[in-house]
Design an enzyme around this catalytic site. Structure first.
Site, mmCIF file in Angstrom:
data_model
loop_
_atom_site.group_PDB
_atom_site.id
_atom_site.type_symbol
_atom_site.label_atom_id
_atom_site.label_comp_id
_atom_site.label_asym_id
_atom_site.label_seq_id
_atom_site.Cartn_x
_atom_site.Cartn_y
_atom_site.Cartn_z
ATOM 1 N N ILE B 230 11.461 0.018 28.259
ATOM 2 C CA ILE B 230 10.647 0.157 29.465
ATOM 3 C C ILE B 230 11.529 0.074 30.703
ATOM 4 C CG2 ILE B 230 8.741 -0.791 30.810
ATOM 5 C CD1 ILE B 230 7.606 -1.926 28.154
ATOM 6 N N ILE B 310 5.976 -6.813 35.473
ATOM 7 C CA ILE B 310 5.220 -6.029 34.487
ATOM 8 C C ILE B 310 5.518 -6.535 33.082
ATOM 9 C CG2 ILE B 310 4.963 -3.924 35.862
ATOM 10 C CD1 ILE B 310 7.346 -2.732 34.284
ATOM 11 N N ARG B 312 5.335 -10.542 31.467
ATOM 12 C CA ARG B 312 4.292 -11.488 31.109
ATOM 13 C C ARG B 312 4.223 -12.531 32.218
ATOM 14 N NH1 ARG B 312 2.599 -8.369 28.286
ATOM 15 N NH2 ARG B 312 2.112 -8.390 26.048
ATOM 16 N N GLU B 341 -4.919 -14.625 32.290
ATOM 17 C CA GLU B 341 -5.554 -13.401 32.770
ATOM 18 C C GLU B 341 -7.017 -13.418 32.343
ATOM 19 O OE1 GLU B 341 -3.200 -10.274 31.002
ATOM 20 O OE2 GLU B 341 -1.462 -10.763 32.227
ATOM 21 N N HIS B 360 -3.626 -6.271 34.329
ATOM 22 C CA HIS B 360 -2.862 -5.974 33.104
ATOM 23 C C HIS B 360 -3.185 -4.580 32.585
ATOM 24 C CE1 HIS B 360 -0.701 -7.836 29.386
ATOM 25 N NE2 HIS B 360 -0.380 -6.581 29.565
ATOM 26 N N ILE B 361 -2.845 -3.607 33.381
ATOM 27 C CA ILE B 361 -3.186 -2.218 33.053
ATOM 28 C C ILE B 361 -1.936 -1.396 32.719
ATOM 29 C CG2 ILE B 361 -5.382 -2.119 34.262
ATOM 30 C CD1 ILE B 361 -3.923 -0.980 36.698
ATOM 31 N N GLY B 362 -0.877 -2.074 32.327
ATOM 32 C CA GLY B 362 0.378 -1.385 32.023
ATOM 33 C C GLY B 362 0.221 -0.262 31.010
#
Lengths: 344, 396
Positions: B230, B310, B312, B341, B360-362
């Site tokens: 990533i 992005i 944790r 979350e 948390h929309i990675g």
């Protein structure tokens, strides 16, 4: 030489020292406040120019009208009309901030022998960055997501809350000038397929550097794109370039991104297209007018993001704009070739 | 769908540093190449599987997969639920049903005796169902936990391993969408996009002030902490913005990889923190990275810098972050992840105006969710078929 280093593309700005001469008189709207020249900019400029605000000018027209030789037009102010031009017999140059010049009557200015400059290159990277920001924010539902994350009513994050990918999607760029090309360079790194429509096709090296495919007919671009990004300038030819017909040619899953001018889009047609889900969403840095009336339908739609015309709104870029404008004014007043001159 | 669904069975690919030492990796071409870069291998996945004696537990499937198997004969996979607030998305169920007999937690609990023997795999979607010792003890034939997503910090790897059960994740399916969110957050924060939207639509807005400014992204310095798949994709994207890229990683990448994105290695994280305009965290959560960024690290950052997370929530000391933002030790933060979350509704992070938080929309895209399921399925099947496992996660 106090000019700052290389900025958005046109090379280092050089400002002439003014030892032993009277500083040129330059008309501005005002300093500070919502529309004015920034105070730190004014401080710098006053080393090179006598800055005369509109208020000061109106209070002392008799003396100042002959002295003023340049207008520093910051965000479309001061407004230049025939009356003003008639009362400034020694006006040589108008330096306008930003790249757009649709707010200027070039013919009128030319008829008075007044030259015009803008700041085309320095704004290009920030504007391209904002185009990418809008595309990503819209596609990934960033603003909605933020609201969900901070809302007092949120108890959990639902698993079925999804956006759509930018990586690997097809981007259609309408207007492949400096800004459009920089958008393409950025989009390429997201492995996007890039189509473009432009008055003229770019040369082969430029196209292959970013893998862009030319669409002679805008229809072809509209039909194939997941994102349609407008980066044309506003001219009589591009006024309402995107209307009901063009929106209907777009995919129902497509997003329209506008970083050019509000008037390039038929806004009423856009509202209708968004309401009827003819297209999926829109992300607009520009509207007509700015701001929109508070009861405008665009403000109520869920599938629209609007930003307050911030394409070039960074500290560095605005500083560079100011320096470029000063350079143009100095050149205009000394009869030298004017950097970033806008020709009819 | 932007990508084709052709499925390649085996593909020899060069190993990236740090990945497990398998000679073959199953790569879904939809994951490996995107958009118009189409070199598809059109091998149909329904070829018969070869049994592989190198597999640890030597389980084999004799019948080739071309035979249509009755549902009961398919291996059982345990999921939390289909649909609902936390269940597997409904459109993913058919993908699972092609290869497995789907058993929900409810069905399992209602008929433990019969179901417990059928379940050979667990598909963990958005961290559910919770995999604890009690569950593992009641599933005697469980072979694999297939996680949807790359992070496995919610799984007790040591405990699971002690049962002889394998754990797999989905590193390939998540990479593009997570890198995209990192870029989206960086751009949104720098250009004050969320604030800008609020101004544009606020009923109180009468004009747009010209002195309302953000900061540049182009030509700024990005410091990437964690240069895995990533992180590397973030670097690829950032390079196109002419950014100067620094990175800190357990191991240095190869020279060619560095040069391809113009990245400079910072052996000491402090060097990266001090020079970066944007610091992006892209590590996985392990005991070593827990609270990796605390008061000291935030203090080393520039006061004009932006912090982006992005990875944790627990990788940063959240209280230290609140303090740093309140005292303008750093300019702003953009977080896709927090701990927990969602955050409690009275948490100070929610009140700050120099922060963007996303839920948390990675990997929250239609395409990524599907690819994650496909990658998890391929991994689970490889375990059940005794084949080399593409993305096994081993306990340290």
């Amino acid at each position: 030489w106090p000019g700052s280093g290389a900025g958005g593309g046109a090379g280092p700005v050089r400002l002439a020292g003014m030892e032993g001469q009277e500083l040129p008189y330059v008309l501005i709207d005002c300093i500070g406040g919502r529309y004015g020249v920034y105070e730190d900019h004014a401080e710098f400029m006053e080393k090179y120019f006598h800055l005369i605000t509109m208020k000061e000018y109106l209070e002392n027209k008799k003396f100042l009208s002959k002295k003023i030789r340049a207008i520093y037009m910051w965000y479309h102010k001061p407004v230049i009309n025939e009356e003003l031009l008639q009362s400034l017999p020694n006006l040589k140059i108008v330096a306008s901030s930003g790249v757009g010049i649709d707010h200027l009557d070039l013919n009128l200015l030319s008829s008075y022998g007044v030259k015009v400059s803008n700041t085309p290159f320095v704004v290009s990277t920030d504007t391209a960055d904002l185009g990418m920001a809008l595309m990503l924010a819209s596609s990934r539902r960033l603003v909605e997501g933020y609201q969900l994350a901070v809302s007092p009513d949120t108890e959990y994050f639902p698993a079925d809350w999804l956006g759509t990918e930018v990586s690997g999607a097809t981007l259609g760029i309408v207007g492949m000038g400096t800004i459009g090309y920089k958008v393409a360079e950025r989009a390429k790194a997201f492995e996007m397929k890039i189509l473009y429509h432009n008055r003229n096709q770019r040369n082969k090296e430029e196209e292959s550097a970013i893998g862009a495919i030319y669409c002679k007919k805008i229809d072809d671009l509209l039909q194939q794109s997941d994102f349609v990004l407008l980066s044309v300038n506003l001219t009589p030819q591009t006024h309402k370039l995107i209307g009901k017909r063009e929106l209907a040619l777009m995919k129902p899953t497509a997003t329209l991104i506008n970083i050019s001018r509000g008037l390039v889009v038929d806004q009423d047609a856009l509202v209708e297209a968004l309401q009827n889900k003819v297209i999926k969403a829109a992300a607009l840095d520009v509207t007509y007018p700015e701001p929109l009336p508070r009861d405008h339908p665009l403000l109520k739609l869920k599938n629209v993001i609007i930003t307050p015309h911030i394409g070039s709104a960074t500290k560095k870029t605005r500083r560079l704009m100011m320096e470029n404008m000063m350079e143009s004014i100095q050149a205009g007043l000394t009869g030298l070739p004017i950097p970033n001159e806008v020709l009819l | 769908m932007f990508r084709s669904k052709a499925f390649s069975l085996l593909k020899l690919i060069p190993l990236m540093p740090g990945q497990s030492d398998l000679a073959y990796k199953l790569i879904h071409p939809a994951i490996a190449s995107h958009g118009h870069r189409c070199h598809r291998r059109s091998v149909d996945y329904r070829q018969g599987y070869k049994t592989c004696p190198s597999s640890a537990e030597g389980r084999t499937i004799n019948a080739p997969q071309t035979k249509v198997m009755a549902e009961e004969e398919l291996p059982g996979v345990l999921i939390l639920d289909i649909g609902g607030t936390h269940g597997v998305l409904e459109n993913l169920a058919p993908l699972l049903k092609k290869h497995f007999c789907l058993i929900t937690m409810k069905e399992f609990l209602e008929n433990k005796k019969e179901m417990s023997k059928k379940i050979q795999s667990v598909f963990v979607f958005e961290c559910r169902p919770t995999v604890d010792r009690e569950l593992l003890e009641s599933l005697p034939n469980l072979k694999v936990i297939g996680n949807s997503g790359v992070g496995v910090d919610h799984l007790d790897l040591k405990m699971i391993s002690s049962f002889g059960i394998k754990v797999t994740n989905t590193p390939h399916a998540v990479a593009d969408s997570t890198a995209d969110i990192g870029m989206a957050l960086m751009l949104a924060s720098a250009r004050r996009l969320v604030e800008g939207c609020q101004i544009a639509v606020s009923p109180d807005t009468k004009y747009f002030a010209v002195d309302w400014l953000g900061v540049e992204v182009t030509r700024a310095t990005l410091g990437i902490i964690g240069m895995g798949s990533i992180g590397y994709k973030v670097a690829q994207r950032a390079r196109a913005f002419d950014m100067r890229i620094l990175y800190h990683n357990r191991n240095r990448r190869r020279k060619e990889e560095e040069e391809a994105v113009g990245a400079h290695y910072c052996e000491k994280m402090e060097d990266l923190l001090q020079q970066s305009d944007f610091v992006m965290l892209v590590v996985n959560l392990t005991p070593e990275t827990h609270k990796l960024i605390g008061k000291k690290e935030l203090g080393l950052m520039k006061p004009t810098a932006t912090f982006i997370n992005i990875s944790r929530g627990a990788v940063i000391d959240q209280d230290a972050l609140v303090e740093a933002l309140q005292n303008k030790v750093i300019r702003a933060a953009a977080l896709d992840v927090t701990y927990p979350e969602p955050l409690p509704r009275d948490h100070p992070l929610l009140k700050l105006n120099n922060i963007i938080i996303t839920p948390h929309i990675g990997t929250a895209t239609v395409q990524a969710i599907r690819m994650m399921a496909e990658e998890a399925i391929a991994n689970m099947l490889s375990v059940l078929n005794g084949q080399p496992i593409p993305s096994e996660v081993l306990p340290k």
